[in-house]
Design a protein around this motif. Structure first.
Motif, PDB file in Angstrom:
ATOM      1  N   LEU A 221       0.830  -1.203   0.000  1.00  0.00           N
ATOM      2  CA  LEU A 221       0.000   0.000   0.000  1.00  0.00           C
ATOM      3  C   LEU A 221       0.866   1.255   0.000  1.00  0.00           C
ATOM      4  CD1 LEU A 221      -2.784   1.365   0.261  1.00  0.00           C
ATOM      5  CD2 LEU A 221      -2.521   1.196   2.744  1.00  0.00           C
ATOM      6  N   GLY A 222       1.907   1.271   0.821  1.00  0.00           N
ATOM      7  CA  GLY A 222       2.775   2.436   0.906  1.00  0.00           C
ATOM      8  C   GLY A 222       3.494   2.727  -0.392  1.00  0.00           C
ATOM      9  N   VAL A 223       4.018   1.681  -1.040  1.00  0.00           N
ATOM     10  CA  VAL A 223       4.737   1.875  -2.301  1.00  0.00           C
ATOM     11  C   VAL A 223       3.792   2.335  -3.401  1.00  0.00           C
ATOM     12  CG1 VAL A 223       6.120   0.749  -4.076  1.00  0.00           C
ATOM     13  CG2 VAL A 223       6.528   0.222  -1.663  1.00  0.00           C
ATOM     14  N   MET A 224       2.616   1.697  -3.492  1.00  0.00           N
ATOM     15  CA  MET A 224       1.651   2.110  -4.518  1.00  0.00           C
ATOM     16  C   MET A 224       1.189   3.537  -4.300  1.00  0.00           C
ATOM     17  SD  MET A 224      -0.914  -1.057  -5.370  1.00  0.00           S
ATOM     18  CE  MET A 224      -0.290  -2.614  -6.028  1.00  0.00           C
ATOM     19  N   LEU A 225       0.910   3.883  -3.054  1.00  0.00           N
ATOM     20  CA  LEU A 225       0.437   5.230  -2.765  1.00  0.00           C
ATOM     21  C   LEU A 225       1.516   6.262  -3.080  1.00  0.00           C
ATOM     22  CD1 LEU A 225      -1.933   6.853  -1.677  1.00  0.00           C
ATOM     23  CD2 LEU A 225      -1.017   6.563   0.626  1.00  0.00           C
ATOM     24  N   THR A 226       2.755   5.960  -2.726  1.00  0.00           N
ATOM     25  CA  THR A 226       3.863   6.868  -3.043  1.00  0.00           C
ATOM     26  C   THR A 226       3.987   7.062  -4.545  1.00  0.00           C
ATOM     27  OG1 THR A 226       5.069   6.196  -1.047  1.00  0.00           O
ATOM     28  CG2 THR A 226       6.350   7.247  -2.801  1.00  0.00           C
ATOM     29  N   TYR A 227       3.877   5.973  -5.291  1.00  0.00           N
ATOM     30  CA  TYR A 227       3.973   6.050  -6.757  1.00  0.00           C
ATOM     31  C   TYR A 227       2.854   6.942  -7.311  1.00  0.00           C
ATOM     32  CZ  TYR A 227       4.212   4.606 -11.650  1.00  0.00           C
ATOM     33  OH  TYR A 227       4.306   4.598 -13.014  1.00  0.00           O
ATOM     34  N   VAL A 228       1.632   6.718  -6.862  1.00  0.00           N
ATOM     35  CA  VAL A 228       0.491   7.476  -7.375  1.00  0.00           C
ATOM     36  C   VAL A 228       0.593   8.954  -7.009  1.00  0.00           C
ATOM     37  CG1 VAL A 228      -2.009   7.791  -7.126  1.00  0.00           C
ATOM     38  CG2 VAL A 228      -1.069   5.505  -7.482  1.00  0.00           C
ATOM     39  N   LEU A 229       1.099   9.241  -5.816  1.00  0.00           N
ATOM     40  CA  LEU A 229       1.182  10.631  -5.368  1.00  0.00           C
ATOM     41  C   LEU A 229       2.336  11.393  -6.009  1.00  0.00           C
ATOM     42  CD1 LEU A 229       0.423  10.252  -1.540  1.00  0.00           C
ATOM     43  CD2 LEU A 229      -1.124  11.044  -3.348  1.00  0.00           C
ATOM     44  N   ARG A 230       3.377  10.663  -6.452  1.00  0.00           N
ATOM     45  CA  ARG A 230       4.582  11.339  -6.943  1.00  0.00           C
ATOM     46  C   ARG A 230       4.756  11.270  -8.456  1.00  0.00           C
ATOM     47  NH1 ARG A 230       8.300  12.725  -3.107  1.00  0.00           N
ATOM     48  NH2 ARG A 230       9.980  12.603  -4.641  1.00  0.00           N
ATOM     49  N   HIS A 231       4.231  10.231  -9.103  1.00  0.00           N
ATOM     50  CA  HIS A 231       4.437  10.116 -10.538  1.00  0.00           C
ATOM     51  C   HIS A 231       3.597  11.167 -11.267  1.00  0.00           C
ATOM     52  CE1 HIS A 231       4.452   8.391 -14.601  1.00  0.00           C
ATOM     53  NE2 HIS A 231       5.545   7.741 -14.220  1.00  0.00           N
ATOM     54  N   ARG A 232       4.204  11.812 -12.248  1.00  0.00           N
ATOM     55  CA  ARG A 232       3.548  12.934 -12.912  1.00  0.00           C
ATOM     56  C   ARG A 232       2.229  12.532 -13.576  1.00  0.00           C
ATOM     57  NH1 ARG A 232       4.299  12.682 -18.348  1.00  0.00           N
ATOM     58  NH2 ARG A 232       5.927  11.269 -19.122  1.00  0.00           N
ATOM     59  N   ARG A 233       2.105  11.257 -13.958  1.00  0.00           N
ATOM     60  CA  ARG A 233       0.889  10.820 -14.632  1.00  0.00           C
ATOM     61  C   ARG A 233      -0.296  10.717 -13.674  1.00  0.00           C
ATOM     62  NH1 ARG A 233      -0.080   5.189 -17.955  1.00  0.00           N
ATOM     63  NH2 ARG A 233      -1.791   5.921 -19.262  1.00  0.00           N
ATOM     64  N   PHE A 234       0.007  10.492 -12.390  1.00  0.00           N
ATOM     65  CA  PHE A 234      -1.060  10.247 -11.430  1.00  0.00           C
ATOM     66  C   PHE A 234      -1.231  11.349 -10.387  1.00  0.00           C
ATOM     67  CE2 PHE A 234       0.052   6.032 -12.999  1.00  0.00           C
ATOM     68  CZ  PHE A 234      -1.201   5.503 -13.281  1.00  0.00           C
ATOM     69  N   LYS A 235      -0.177  12.114 -10.124  1.00  0.00           N
ATOM     70  CA  LYS A 235      -0.294  13.085  -9.036  1.00  0.00           C
ATOM     71  C   LYS A 235      -1.269  14.207  -9.368  1.00  0.00           C
ATOM     72  CE  LYS A 235       3.808  15.914 -10.143  1.00  0.00           C
ATOM     73  NZ  LYS A 235       5.111  16.363  -9.574  1.00  0.00           N
ATOM     74  N   ARG A 236      -1.553  14.409 -10.646  1.00  0.00           N
ATOM     75  CA  ARG A 236      -2.537  15.433 -11.031  1.00  0.00           C
ATOM     76  C   ARG A 236      -3.939  15.094 -10.537  1.00  0.00           C
ATOM     77  NH1 ARG A 236      -3.125  13.859 -17.450  1.00  0.00           N
ATOM     78  NH2 ARG A 236      -2.772  11.634 -17.143  1.00  0.00           N
ATOM     79  N   PHE A 237      -4.168  13.790 -10.182  1.00  0.00           N
ATOM     80  CA  PHE A 237      -5.487  13.414  -9.683  1.00  0.00           C
ATOM     81  C   PHE A 237      -5.698  13.854  -8.235  1.00  0.00           C
ATOM     82  CE2 PHE A 237      -4.847   9.799 -12.814  1.00  0.00           C
ATOM     83  CZ  PHE A 237      -5.550  10.451 -13.818  1.00  0.00           C
ATOM     84  N   ASN A 238      -4.571  14.106  -7.505  1.00  0.00           N
ATOM     85  CA  ASN A 238      -4.684  14.561  -6.112  1.00  0.00           C
ATOM     86  C   ASN A 238      -5.681  13.700  -5.318  1.00  0.00           C
ATOM     87  OD1 ASN A 238      -2.984  17.095  -6.009  1.00  0.00           O
ATOM     88  ND2 ASN A 238      -4.332  17.579  -7.716  1.00  0.00           N
ATOM     89  N   ILE A 239      -5.444  12.387  -5.306  1.00  0.00           N
ATOM     90  CA  ILE A 239      -6.453  11.475  -4.767  1.00  0.00           C
ATOM     91  C   ILE A 239      -6.691  11.656  -3.270  1.00  0.00           C
ATOM     92  CG2 ILE A 239      -6.061   9.741  -6.539  1.00  0.00           C
ATOM     93  CD1 ILE A 239      -4.440   8.166  -4.444  1.00  0.00           C
ATOM     94  N   LEU A 240      -5.750  12.279  -2.559  1.00  0.00           N
ATOM     95  CA  LEU A 240      -5.931  12.460  -1.114  1.00  0.00           C
ATOM     96  C   LEU A 240      -6.381  13.859  -0.732  1.00  0.00           C
ATOM     97  CD1 LEU A 240      -2.933  10.458   0.402  1.00  0.00           C
ATOM     98  CD2 LEU A 240      -5.265   9.697  -0.078  1.00  0.00           C
ATOM     99  N   ILE A 241      -6.565  14.734  -1.720  1.00  0.00           N
ATOM    100  CA  ILE A 241      -6.986  16.086  -1.377  1.00  0.00           C
ATOM    101  C   ILE A 241      -8.379  16.043  -0.770  1.00  0.00           C
ATOM    102  CG2 ILE A 241      -8.019  16.630  -3.623  1.00  0.00           C
ATOM    103  CD1 ILE A 241      -6.850  19.432  -3.370  1.00  0.00           C
ATOM    104  N   ARG A 242      -8.547  16.753   0.343  1.00  0.00           N
ATOM    105  CA  ARG A 242      -9.814  16.772   1.073  1.00  0.00           C
ATOM    106  C   ARG A 242     -10.332  15.346   1.281  1.00  0.00           C
ATOM    107  NH1 ARG A 242     -13.189  21.948  -1.382  1.00  0.00           N
ATOM    108  NH2 ARG A 242     -11.560  23.502  -1.001  1.00  0.00           N
TER     109      ARG A 242
END
Length: 470
Positions: A221-242
């Motif tokens: 979970l930690g590695v996947m979440l880090t990847y999603v939050l930091r990779h330019r393709r996915f961080k634009r989704f801001n999945i943890l905002i609010r």
């Protein structure tokens, strides 16, 4: 980024319906093959636990098996529910709607947390339930030792499914593969250190295995979440905002689509659990042979399962893009790939059955001879239902891409429990075909479900499943 802003996410540049069948084949295969290997790696993670529990001795292995037999059906129900994130994010990608993707993933995490809170108290009743069932008290107590820690893996493990759904939606299946293989390594290392007390650590045995399993899921979970939050393709989704902000319509949608998926999984798991109980009534050799044949069939099943996950994504994207022709190409491409592989595995099981089962049971030992013959016979029948098993899982996942899960759930329950189990009982005990009859019953149930699900996908327009994109 505020939720009030609704930018778009680029869809695939050329719709599958315009690229032709060869383009859809390449897209599906590129998405599916890492998912297939990741599914096999996930099985390897569980197999590692079983092997290393066996090193502790037969009592520890039996207790660990009891624990997982109680935990896994409930966990798989939760996995089915949060698995609704996959078709919903795929459809949002087809519509090029970033806000919807963010909200679906966020509510997927909410669903994972809620399910963990609901399921945990049930799981912790393992000792009481096994007491009611007359299970050995000492084994039930040791199983409870494992469960008291392993219950902590529920939330992170379901969180992994949420992120896997997002990554699959955007064709990042190789990332899933790498992280899953990493999880296998972490789990094996954790077991080695904590179960056996190596390198000066305490010897925790089954508790050590539970800690390793929990840490492995937290790692993934930690590695996947880090990847999603930091990779330019996915961080634009801001999945943890609010993250704390509710989106009740999407939260309900996850449960509306996902609950039937979870119940479908429970129905299938329950069928095979019931088959194992029936086999146990026939004798030790029959049960051992059943375990061998089922392990082989389960391994082959990982291929159409991976293709089914790809079908959910590809069909979902076409559905979100309002592309009926693309829906058909996506679904039938996965179907052809899945059944094509299962045809090969069917021939392998039928022609090479004795050689395959000899991998599991030593043919040089006289006490294994009866089990070897039975296992080869069961594997031959498993070969016969390989095609329908592959067909039903791909068709079910393709329908999930259309958010069609309720009717397929009833079809699955009907096929597994009103066809498969009664036929297994009739042929195994009334007609006295014993284990062969039980396996023929499993094949009948799977074939029944496959016909219904494939027919439903084929008639999707006539049945009104595409009305929302008309």
């Amino acid at each position: 980024m505020s939720d009030n802003v609704a930018p778009t996410v680029p869809a695939p540049p050329i719709p599958p319906s315009l690229r032709g069948w060869s383009g859809e084949f390449r897209a599906t295969f590129a998405l599916a093959w890492p998912l297939v290997i990741a599914q096999i790696a996930q099985n390897a993670l569980q197999a590692t636990d079983v092997i290393m529990m066996g090193w502790l001795g037969p009592e520890a292995l039996a207790a660990g098996t009891l624990a997982n037999s109680f935990l896994m059906p409930l966990f798989l129900f939760g996995v089915g529910v949060v698995g609704a994130v996959a078709p919903l994010t795929a459809q949002a990608r087809g519509r090029r709607d970033i806000k919807a993707i963010r909200r679906v993933v966020r509510q997927g995490f909410w669903a994972a947390i809620l399910l963990a809170v609901i399921l945990a108290p049930i799981v912790l009743q393992i000792r009481t339930v096994y007491g009611w069932l007359g299970q050995d008290a000492a084994l039930a107590a040791r199983a409870e030792e494992y469960i008291q820690i392993a219950v902590l893996m529920l939330a992170p493990a379901m969180g992994v499914i949420v992120l896997r759904s997002l990554l699959s939606t955007f064709d990042a299946s190789r990332v899933i593969l790498v992280i899953t293989v990493g999880g296998v390594i972490v789990n094996a290392l954790g077991n080695y250190l904590l179960m056996f007390g190596n390198f000066g650590l305490p010897r925790l045995e089954l508790r050590g295995a539970a800690i390793a399993t929990t840490l492995t899921n937290l790692f993934m979970l930690g590695v996947m979440l880090t990847y999603v939050l930091r990779h330019r393709r996915f961080k634009r989704f801001n999945i943890l905002i609010r993250f704390w902000k509710p989106d009740w319509p999407r939260f309900r949608e996850i449960f509306r689509i996902g609950s039937p998926i979870g119940l479908t999984v429970l129905a299938e798991v329950g069928l095979f659990a019931a088959a194992a109980i029936l086999m146990g009534r026939l004798g030790t050799d029959e049960l051992a042979a059943h375990a061998v044949a089922l392990q082989c069939a389960s391994l082959a099943f990982m291929v159409p399962l991976g293709l089914g996950i790809a079908a959910t994504v590809r069909v979902g994207i076409a559905y979100g893009r309002r592309d009926p022709e693309g829906i058909g190409k996506a679904g039938w491409t996965s179907f052809m790939l899945g059944t094509g592989f299962m045809a090969v595995s069917a021939l392998s099981f039928i022609l090479l059955g004795p050689a395959i089962v000899a991998i599991f049971l030593d043919p040089r030992l006289a006490e294994n001879q009866n089990a070897l013959v039975l296992a080869a016979a069961y594997l031959a029948i498993a070969g016969l239902f390989q095609l329908v098993d592959g067909a039903q899982v791909v068709a079910a996942h393709a329908l999930r891409g259309l958010s069609d899960t309720k009717v397929p759930m009833f079809m699955a329950i009907l096929g597994y429990w009103c066809v498969g189990l009664p036929v297994a009982w009739l042929m195994g005990f009334v007609l006295d075909l014993r284990g062969v009859g039980i396996w023929l019953g499993l094949a009948a149930g799977l074939a029944f479900v496959a016909v219904l699900l494939v027919g439903r996908f084929a008639m999707r327009e006539r049945l009104g499943l595409l009305e929302r994109i008309a």
